[in-house]
Design an enzyme around this catalytic site. Sequence first.
Site, PDB file in Angstrom:
ATOM      1  N   ARG A  21       0.819  -1.225   0.000  1.00  0.00           N
ATOM      2  CA  ARG A  21       0.000   0.000   0.000  1.00  0.00           C
ATOM      3  C   ARG A  21       0.853   1.276   0.000  1.00  0.00           C
ATOM      4  O   ARG A  21       0.442   2.301   0.531  1.00  0.00           O
ATOM      5  CB  ARG A  21      -0.984   0.010   1.177  1.00  0.00           C
ATOM      6  CG  ARG A  21      -1.783  -1.274   1.354  1.00  0.00           C
ATOM      7  CD  ARG A  21      -2.643  -1.620   0.171  1.00  0.00           C
ATOM      8  NE  ARG A  21      -3.627  -0.616  -0.163  1.00  0.00           N
ATOM      9  CZ  ARG A  21      -4.847  -0.560   0.363  1.00  0.00           C
ATOM     10  NH1 ARG A  21      -5.220  -1.447   1.213  1.00  0.00           N
ATOM     11  NH2 ARG A  21      -5.690   0.371  -0.008  1.00  0.00           N
ATOM     12  N   ARG A  52      -2.521   6.497  -0.110  1.00  0.00           N
ATOM     13  CA  ARG A  52      -2.574   6.454   1.354  1.00  0.00           C
ATOM     14  C   ARG A  52      -1.712   7.484   2.046  1.00  0.00           C
ATOM     15  O   ARG A  52      -2.204   8.460   2.566  1.00  0.00           O
ATOM     16  CB  ARG A  52      -2.203   5.061   1.873  1.00  0.00           C
ATOM     17  CG  ARG A  52      -3.363   4.102   1.829  1.00  0.00           C
ATOM     18  CD  ARG A  52      -3.089   2.907   2.680  1.00  0.00           C
ATOM     19  NE  ARG A  52      -4.332   2.204   3.006  1.00  0.00           N
ATOM     20  CZ  ARG A  52      -4.383   1.137   3.777  1.00  0.00           C
ATOM     21  NH1 ARG A  52      -3.299   0.640   4.300  1.00  0.00           N
ATOM     22  NH2 ARG A  52      -5.529   0.559   4.029  1.00  0.00           N
ATOM     23  N   ARG A  69      -5.288  12.839  -6.594  1.00  0.00           N
ATOM     24  CA  ARG A  69      -6.634  12.298  -6.386  1.00  0.00           C
ATOM     25  C   ARG A  69      -7.670  13.426  -6.393  1.00  0.00           C
ATOM     26  O   ARG A  69      -8.743  13.293  -6.979  1.00  0.00           O
ATOM     27  CB  ARG A  69      -6.672  11.565  -5.047  1.00  0.00           C
ATOM     28  CG  ARG A  69      -7.897  10.723  -4.828  1.00  0.00           C
ATOM     29  CD  ARG A  69      -7.778  10.096  -3.446  1.00  0.00           C
ATOM     30  NE  ARG A  69      -8.912   9.280  -3.103  1.00  0.00           N
ATOM     31  CZ  ARG A  69     -10.118   9.733  -2.821  1.00  0.00           C
ATOM     32  NH1 ARG A  69     -10.369  11.015  -2.861  1.00  0.00           N
ATOM     33  NH2 ARG A  69     -11.084   8.893  -2.499  1.00  0.00           N
ATOM     34  N   ASP A  81      -6.935  -1.595  -7.620  1.00  0.00           N
ATOM     35  CA  ASP A  81      -7.510  -2.171  -6.405  1.00  0.00           C
ATOM     36  C   ASP A  81      -7.890  -3.614  -6.691  1.00  0.00           C
ATOM     37  O   ASP A  81      -8.130  -3.976  -7.843  1.00  0.00           O
ATOM     38  CB  ASP A  81      -8.745  -1.381  -5.945  1.00  0.00           C
ATOM     39  CG  ASP A  81      -9.050  -1.674  -4.484  1.00  0.00           C
ATOM     40  OD1 ASP A  81      -8.497  -0.988  -3.619  1.00  0.00           O
ATOM     41  OD2 ASP A  81      -9.786  -2.628  -4.205  1.00  0.00           O
ATOM     42  N   TYR A 141     -15.889  -9.880  -0.321  1.00  0.00           N
ATOM     43  CA  TYR A 141     -16.475  -8.575  -0.669  1.00  0.00           C
ATOM     44  C   TYR A 141     -17.731  -8.741  -1.531  1.00  0.00           C
ATOM     45  O   TYR A 141     -18.680  -7.952  -1.425  1.00  0.00           O
ATOM     46  CB  TYR A 141     -15.448  -7.697  -1.398  1.00  0.00           C
ATOM     47  CG  TYR A 141     -14.415  -7.110  -0.458  1.00  0.00           C
ATOM     48  CD1 TYR A 141     -14.733  -6.052   0.388  1.00  0.00           C
ATOM     49  CD2 TYR A 141     -13.119  -7.618  -0.413  1.00  0.00           C
ATOM     50  CE1 TYR A 141     -13.800  -5.518   1.260  1.00  0.00           C
ATOM     51  CE2 TYR A 141     -12.173  -7.095   0.460  1.00  0.00           C
ATOM     52  CZ  TYR A 141     -12.522  -6.044   1.291  1.00  0.00           C
ATOM     53  OH  TYR A 141     -11.599  -5.525   2.157  1.00  0.00           O
TER      54      TYR A 141
HETATM   55  O1  1CP Z   1       0.125   0.605  -2.888  1.00  0.00           O
HETATM   56  C1  1CP Z   1      -1.077   0.779  -3.115  1.00  0.00           C
HETATM   57  O2  1CP Z   1      -1.885   1.297  -2.325  1.00  0.00           O
HETATM   58  C2  1CP Z   1      -1.441   0.394  -4.517  1.00  0.00           C
HETATM   59  C3  1CP Z   1      -2.738   0.085  -4.853  1.00  0.00           C
HETATM   60  C4  1CP Z   1      -3.677  -0.702  -3.946  1.00  0.00           C
HETATM   61  C5  1CP Z   1      -3.609  -2.048  -3.533  1.00  0.00           C
HETATM   62  C6  1CP Z   1      -2.462  -3.018  -3.693  1.00  0.00           C
HETATM   63  C7  1CP Z   1      -4.903  -0.177  -3.508  1.00  0.00           C
HETATM   64  C8  1CP Z   1      -5.350   1.211  -3.694  1.00  0.00           C
HETATM   65  N1  1CP Z   1      -5.615  -1.201  -2.928  1.00  0.00           N
HETATM   66  C9  1CP Z   1      -4.839  -2.337  -2.910  1.00  0.00           C
HETATM   67  C10 1CP Z   1      -5.190  -3.668  -2.411  1.00  0.00           C
HETATM   68  C11 1CP Z   1      -6.413  -3.838  -1.597  1.00  0.00           C
HETATM   69  N2  1CP Z   1      -7.609  -3.180  -1.697  1.00  0.00           N
HETATM   70  C12 1CP Z   1      -6.536  -4.824  -0.596  1.00  0.00           C
HETATM   71  C13 1CP Z   1      -5.472  -5.842  -0.267  1.00  0.00           C
HETATM   72  C14 1CP Z   1      -4.384  -5.308   0.583  1.00  0.00           C
HETATM   73  C15 1CP Z   1      -4.723  -5.015   2.007  1.00  0.00           C
HETATM   74  O3  1CP Z   1      -5.183  -5.927   2.717  1.00  0.00           O
HETATM   75  O4  1CP Z   1      -4.444  -3.871   2.430  1.00  0.00           O
HETATM   76  C16 1CP Z   1      -7.823  -4.709  -0.041  1.00  0.00           C
HETATM   77  C17 1CP Z   1      -8.409  -5.545   1.074  1.00  0.00           C
HETATM   78  C18 1CP Z   1      -8.505  -3.674  -0.742  1.00  0.00           C
HETATM   79  C19 1CP Z   1      -9.899  -3.235  -0.565  1.00  0.00           C
HETATM   80  C20 1CP Z   1      -9.992  -1.792  -0.247  1.00  0.00           C
HETATM   81  N3  1CP Z   1      -9.757  -0.801  -1.145  1.00  0.00           N
HETATM   82  C21 1CP Z   1     -10.217  -1.221   1.016  1.00  0.00           C
HETATM   83  C22 1CP Z   1     -10.442  -1.966   2.319  1.00  0.00           C
HETATM   84  C23 1CP Z   1     -11.867  -2.088   2.639  1.00  0.00           C
HETATM   85  C24 1CP Z   1     -12.147  -2.798   3.941  1.00  0.00           C
HETATM   86  O5  1CP Z   1     -12.414  -3.989   3.907  1.00  0.00           O
HETATM   87  O6  1CP Z   1     -12.130  -2.112   4.981  1.00  0.00           O
HETATM   88  C25 1CP Z   1     -10.182   0.166   0.857  1.00  0.00           C
HETATM   89  C26 1CP Z   1     -10.425   1.230   1.891  1.00  0.00           C
HETATM   90  C27 1CP Z   1      -9.863   0.413  -0.514  1.00  0.00           C
HETATM   91  C28 1CP Z   1      -9.659   1.744  -1.147  1.00  0.00           C
HETATM   92  C29 1CP Z   1      -8.311   2.017  -1.663  1.00  0.00           C
HETATM   93  N4  1CP Z   1      -7.588   1.175  -2.493  1.00  0.00           N
HETATM   94  C30 1CP Z   1      -6.380   1.756  -2.799  1.00  0.00           C
HETATM   95  C31 1CP Z   1      -6.352   3.051  -2.148  1.00  0.00           C
HETATM   96  C32 1CP Z   1      -5.244   4.032  -2.246  1.00  0.00           C
HETATM   97  C33 1CP Z   1      -7.556   3.186  -1.450  1.00  0.00           C
HETATM   98  C34 1CP Z   1      -8.019   4.410  -0.664  1.00  0.00           C
HETATM   99  C35 1CP Z   1      -8.916   5.195  -1.527  1.00  0.00           C
HETATM  100  C36 1CP Z   1      -8.651   6.662  -1.462  1.00  0.00           C
HETATM  101  O7  1CP Z   1      -7.859   7.192  -2.238  1.00  0.00           O
HETATM  102  O8  1CP Z   1      -9.307   7.250  -0.612  1.00  0.00           O
END
Ligand code: 1CP
Length: 345
Positions: free
Chosen positions: A30, A34, A43, A80, A156
């Site tokens: 991640r 973030r 964004r 994602d 999900y």
């Molecule tokens: O490095 C990175 O952040 C690159 C891209 C990336 C990756 C590898 C994103 C962007 N998401 C993910 C993987 C991901 N997404 C996982 C697996 C990894 C982990 O466990 O952390 C999971 C479970 C998700 C699902 C997801 N997407 C959630 C979690 C939901 C929950 O169950 O609570 C969330 C909040 C997201 C949104 C998201 N995805 C990525 C970002 C940067 C964000 C935040 C959105 C924003 O910009 O506000």
Amino acid sequence: MQVNIPLQNDLIIRAAKGEKTERTPVWLMRQAGRILPEYRAVREKMGGFKELVKSPEFACEVTIQPVDILGVDAAIIFSDILVIPEAMGLNYEMVESKGPWFEKTIKSRSDIDALIIAQADDLSYVTDAIKLTKSALNGRVPLIGFAGAPWTIFAYMIEGKGSKTFSLAKKFLYTNPVESHLLLDKITQSTINYLKAQVLAGADMIQIFDSWAGILSPEQYAQFSLKYIDAICNAITELPVTVFAKGAFFARKEMGALNCATIGLDWNMEIKESRLLIGPNKTLQGNMDPCLLYADFKTIKKETEEMLKLFGPHKHIANLGHGVYPDIEKDKVRCFVDTVKEFRF
Ligand code: 1CP
């Protein structure tokens, strides 16, 4: 077309293949998005998360930010895991400060029958972003492609949003085991098509995220998750694959038998014990507690060095034990990265 530029820094690839490296490579789950204000600025400009994911130029920009700003040894494509349910027919929204939300969820056999098996073309915005990023990276560091593990995607699709327990998804396993396998199989086929397309587009490595592995019992994990991860590993043999199953401490021995290069460890998995359970052949990735990065610089440095010593000089890719938390200061992340990069055995 795939860009074939030789890598200037291939430490991660060599470590994944079990080759000796001058130092331990490092990246953070991640890392894109973030934590970086630079990400938030892009964004903002785009209007939303999905718009960002679906525009290859911007996805490329935020993918490269951590390479420039944090000095990590790999980039991970900005996308994602939820693009797969969407490509199969379940649209999601990313709700500001709440997370993902699906309007439609899977409740019955007919819902499963209505889903399509995703093909490469359904996710061309991701493969376009990979091609663009490969070209923009110009061989600086490898690019990691990724997908969710079928069980985590299933969770999900049934639940429709994040959850602490994913009890609806687990209920479906207990009450509809036959249908559960049908759905997991459809997700697996879609994921294989998707990952093959990422490989063709130029990804150098693949990571499978099983973020909700830890909520299953060992028996359920073998039946409903590992079986499908195994199928993916057997299909994606072109390049090194990492399997990260958060919380699946009980399945480490079985993970040692997967046809993949690297196993990701979370911070609950003791390093020496994990090596014994997984065996000598796999590269291990991880596994610092992400909360260490709230500590002072001296503590971060000391703990990181301890971790490096426990893993040893080879077959290790340094990382956190899960994704970096959004409120971590970037200088603390840099301290972790720099400590790994400066350390020599
Ligand atoms: O490095 C990175 O952040 C690159 C891209 C990336 C990756 C590898 C994103 C962007 N998401 C993910 C993987 C991901 N997404 C996982 C697996 C990894 C982990 O466990 O952390 C999971 C479970 C998700 C699902 C997801 N997407 C959630 C979690 C939901 C929950 O169950 O609570 C969330 C909040 C997201 C949104 C998201 N995805 C990525 C970002 C940067 C964000 C935040 C959105 C924003 O910009 O506000």
